[in-house]
Design an enzyme around this catalytic site. Structure first.
Site, PDB file in Angstrom:
ATOM      1  N   ALA A   1     -11.136  -6.560  11.385  1.00 39.77           N
ATOM      2  CA  ALA A   1      -9.873  -6.850  10.697  1.00 39.77           C
ATOM      3  C   ALA A   1      -8.687  -6.295  11.469  1.00 39.77           C
ATOM      4  O   ALA A   1      -7.670  -6.980  11.650  1.00 39.77           O
ATOM      5  CB  ALA A   1      -9.906  -6.278   9.282  1.00 39.77           C
ATOM      6  N   LYS A   2      -8.809  -5.068  11.932  1.00 42.38           N
ATOM      7  CA  LYS A   2      -7.700  -4.444  12.653  1.00 42.38           C
ATOM      8  C   LYS A   2      -7.483  -5.098  14.020  1.00 42.38           C
ATOM      9  O   LYS A   2      -6.340  -5.257  14.471  1.00 42.38           O
ATOM     10  CB  LYS A   2      -7.958  -2.944  12.814  1.00 42.38           C
ATOM     11  CG  LYS A   2      -7.966  -2.164  11.503  1.00 42.38           C
ATOM     12  CD  LYS A   2      -6.623  -2.210  10.795  1.00 42.38           C
ATOM     13  CE  LYS A   2      -6.576  -1.261   9.595  1.00 42.38           C
ATOM     14  NZ  LYS A   2      -5.265  -1.282   8.908  1.00 42.38           N
TER      15      LYS A   2
ATOM     16  N   SER B   1      -5.196   0.043  13.841  1.00 45.74           N
ATOM     17  CA  SER B   1      -6.005   1.251  13.998  1.00 45.74           C
ATOM     18  C   SER B   1      -6.625   1.234  15.385  1.00 45.74           C
ATOM     19  O   SER B   1      -6.951   0.162  15.923  1.00 45.74           O
ATOM     20  CB  SER B   1      -7.114   1.304  12.941  1.00 45.74           C
ATOM     21  OG  SER B   1      -8.025   2.359  13.219  1.00 45.74           O
TER      22      SER B   1
ATOM     23  N   ARG C   1       0.487   5.838  -1.578  1.00 44.39           N
ATOM     24  CA  ARG C   1       0.020   7.109  -1.022  1.00 44.39           C
ATOM     25  C   ARG C   1      -0.161   6.977   0.485  1.00 44.39           C
ATOM     26  O   ARG C   1       0.008   5.905   1.056  1.00 44.39           O
ATOM     27  CB  ARG C   1      -1.305   7.514  -1.665  1.00 44.39           C
ATOM     28  CG  ARG C   1      -2.414   6.497  -1.456  1.00 44.39           C
ATOM     29  CD  ARG C   1      -3.716   6.952  -2.078  1.00 44.39           C
ATOM     30  NE  ARG C   1      -4.794   5.997  -1.796  1.00 44.39           N
ATOM     31  CZ  ARG C   1      -6.075   6.245  -2.012  1.00 44.39           C
ATOM     32  NH1 ARG C   1      -6.433   7.414  -2.507  1.00 44.39           N
ATOM     33  NH2 ARG C   1      -6.987   5.333  -1.719  1.00 44.39           N
TER      34      ARG C   1
ATOM     35  N   TYR D   1     -14.021  -3.335   9.335  1.00 44.28           N
ATOM     36  CA  TYR D   1     -12.703  -2.723   9.499  1.00 44.28           C
ATOM     37  C   TYR D   1     -12.186  -2.939  10.921  1.00 44.28           C
ATOM     38  O   TYR D   1     -11.019  -3.314  11.123  1.00 44.28           O
ATOM     39  CB  TYR D   1     -12.828  -1.225   9.187  1.00 44.28           C
ATOM     40  CG  TYR D   1     -11.539  -0.443   9.217  1.00 44.28           C
ATOM     41  CD1 TYR D   1     -10.629  -0.530   8.161  1.00 44.28           C
ATOM     42  CD2 TYR D   1     -11.249   0.416  10.269  1.00 44.28           C
ATOM     43  CE1 TYR D   1      -9.463   0.214   8.172  1.00 44.28           C
ATOM     44  CE2 TYR D   1     -10.082   1.161  10.288  1.00 44.28           C
ATOM     45  CZ  TYR D   1      -9.187   1.060   9.237  1.00 44.28           C
ATOM     46  OH  TYR D   1      -8.025   1.795   9.251  1.00 44.28           O
ATOM     47  N   ALA D   2     -13.043  -2.732  11.922  1.00 47.05           N
ATOM     48  CA  ALA D   2     -12.638  -2.914  13.316  1.00 47.05           C
ATOM     49  C   ALA D   2     -12.249  -4.362  13.581  1.00 47.05           C
ATOM     50  O   ALA D   2     -11.266  -4.648  14.275  1.00 47.05           O
ATOM     51  CB  ALA D   2     -13.764  -2.482  14.249  1.00 47.05           C
TER      52      ALA D   2
ATOM     53  N   ASP E   1      -1.314  -7.229  -5.289  1.00 48.81           N
ATOM     54  CA  ASP E   1      -2.670  -7.280  -4.762  1.00 48.81           C
ATOM     55  C   ASP E   1      -2.662  -8.301  -3.631  1.00 48.81           C
ATOM     56  O   ASP E   1      -2.530  -9.507  -3.880  1.00 48.81           O
ATOM     57  CB  ASP E   1      -3.652  -7.697  -5.862  1.00 48.81           C
ATOM     58  CG  ASP E   1      -5.097  -7.760  -5.362  1.00 48.81           C
ATOM     59  OD1 ASP E   1      -5.323  -7.624  -4.142  1.00 48.81           O
ATOM     60  OD2 ASP E   1      -5.999  -7.955  -6.191  1.00 48.81           O
ATOM     61  N   VAL E   2      -2.783  -7.843  -2.407  1.00 47.72           N
ATOM     62  CA  VAL E   2      -2.627  -8.748  -1.262  1.00 47.72           C
ATOM     63  C   VAL E   2      -3.779  -9.733  -1.118  1.00 47.72           C
ATOM     64  O   VAL E   2      -3.727 -10.634  -0.278  1.00 47.72           O
ATOM     65  CB  VAL E   2      -2.432  -7.960   0.054  1.00 47.72           C
ATOM     66  CG1 VAL E   2      -1.164  -7.130   0.005  1.00 47.72           C
ATOM     67  CG2 VAL E   2      -3.648  -7.091   0.359  1.00 47.72           C
TER      68      VAL E   2
ATOM     69  N   GLY F   1       0.824  -1.212   0.000  1.00 46.37           N
ATOM     70  CA  GLY F   1       0.000   0.000   0.000  1.00 46.37           C
ATOM     71  C   GLY F   1       0.850   1.250   0.000  1.00 46.37           C
ATOM     72  O   GLY F   1       0.517   2.254   0.633  1.00 46.37           O
ATOM     73  N   ALA F   2       1.969   1.192  -0.750  1.00 44.93           N
ATOM     74  CA  ALA F   2       2.992   2.241  -0.665  1.00 44.93           C
ATOM     75  C   ALA F   2       2.770   3.404  -1.620  1.00 44.93           C
ATOM     76  O   ALA F   2       3.615   4.293  -1.707  1.00 44.93           O
ATOM     77  CB  ALA F   2       4.371   1.636  -0.931  1.00 44.93           C
TER      78      ALA F   2
END
Length: 250
Positions: A155-156, A140, A13, A152-153, A60-61, A10-11
């Site tokens: 996954a993090k 996060s 940006r 998202y929560a 693409d991970v 994800g480099a």
């Protein structure tokens, strides 16, 4: 030729770009990986123009073959891999009553499963090199719970369990595994989330400043500095830890 080699996903940006630049500034040779070659090459070019050594690779991970290819390309180019920063991630925000299976699967597969697969591939080379290594996940503070972001929560939060377990398995090889847990960081992604939700970003920014202990919002460079520390020899006795970079206690 003695410089260590760092692979950053994800480099193109935001946090990933800042991390790649920070590692280059601390004498790492950098592999900038992203879903588009244009974005990855832009970061790699910036590093080279500043006198560093970097290459760009598409990754693409969510694709196992892509993960294998990016690790193989790193070894082919530099002969080693010392630092992996699992930064690639995605948001698909919605209340859980409106969240689709695809919303859930895409976020989990990109952030959590992708991070596991890439770490599994990278640690094999780190172990065989016999010189230790560093694996860093970008988490996060949303892992503590975040309205409208159950995918998202989750996954993090999963990354924390993953990192702690990996730290126990890999410590005997002098490979450390840690998580950086950012708070509100001003990036294109955070502005984009506000736009998608129809919320004025400047209102969000003002509220974050008011509630932070440090009276500003975070920058990608704050996360880059944290990654540079965890990748350094100075952090050799730090593993299985969560480094919160949020401008306030969490």
């Amino acid at each position: 030729m003695d410089s260590k080699v760092a692979l950053v996903t994800g480099a193109s940006r935001g946090l990933g770009r800042a991390i790649a630049l920070a590692l280059a500034n601390t004498d790492h040779r950098v592999v900038a990986a992203a879903r588009t070659i244009e974005g990855a090459e832009d970061t790699a070019r910036s590093i080279r123009e500043a006198g560093g050594d970097a290459i760009a690779i598409v990754c693409d991970v969510r694709d196992g073959e892509s993960i294998t290819a990016v690790v193989d390309a790193t070894i082919a180019q530099y002969g080693r891999l010392d630092v992996l920063v699992n930064n690639a991630g995605i948001t698909r925000d919605a209340g859980m009553h409106r969240m689709t299976d695809d919303d859930w699967d895409t976020v989990i597969e990109t952030t959590l499963t992708g991070g596991f697969r890439l770490s599994r591939a990278a640690q094999r080379h780190m172990v065989s090199q016999g010189e230790g290594g560093r694996i860093i996940f970008i988490g996060s503070i949303a892992s503590e719970g975040s309205r409208g972001q159950v995918n998202y929560a989750a996954a993090k939060a999963g990354l924390i369990g993953l990192a702690k377990s990996m730290a126990l398995e890999l410590g005997r090889y002098d490979i450390t595994v840690n998580v950086i847990s950012p708070g509100h960081i001003e990036t294109e992604m955070t502005r984009g989330v506000a736009d998608r939700l129809g919320v004025d970003y400047e209102d969000i920014r003002k509220k974050r400043i008011e509630t932070n202990a440090v009276t500003r919002v975070g920058t990608p460079e704050d996360i880059g500095a944290a990654a540079a520390y965890l990748a350094s020899d100075a952090a050799g006795y730090v593993t299985g830890s969560v480094l919160v970079v949020a401008g306030k206690p969490v």
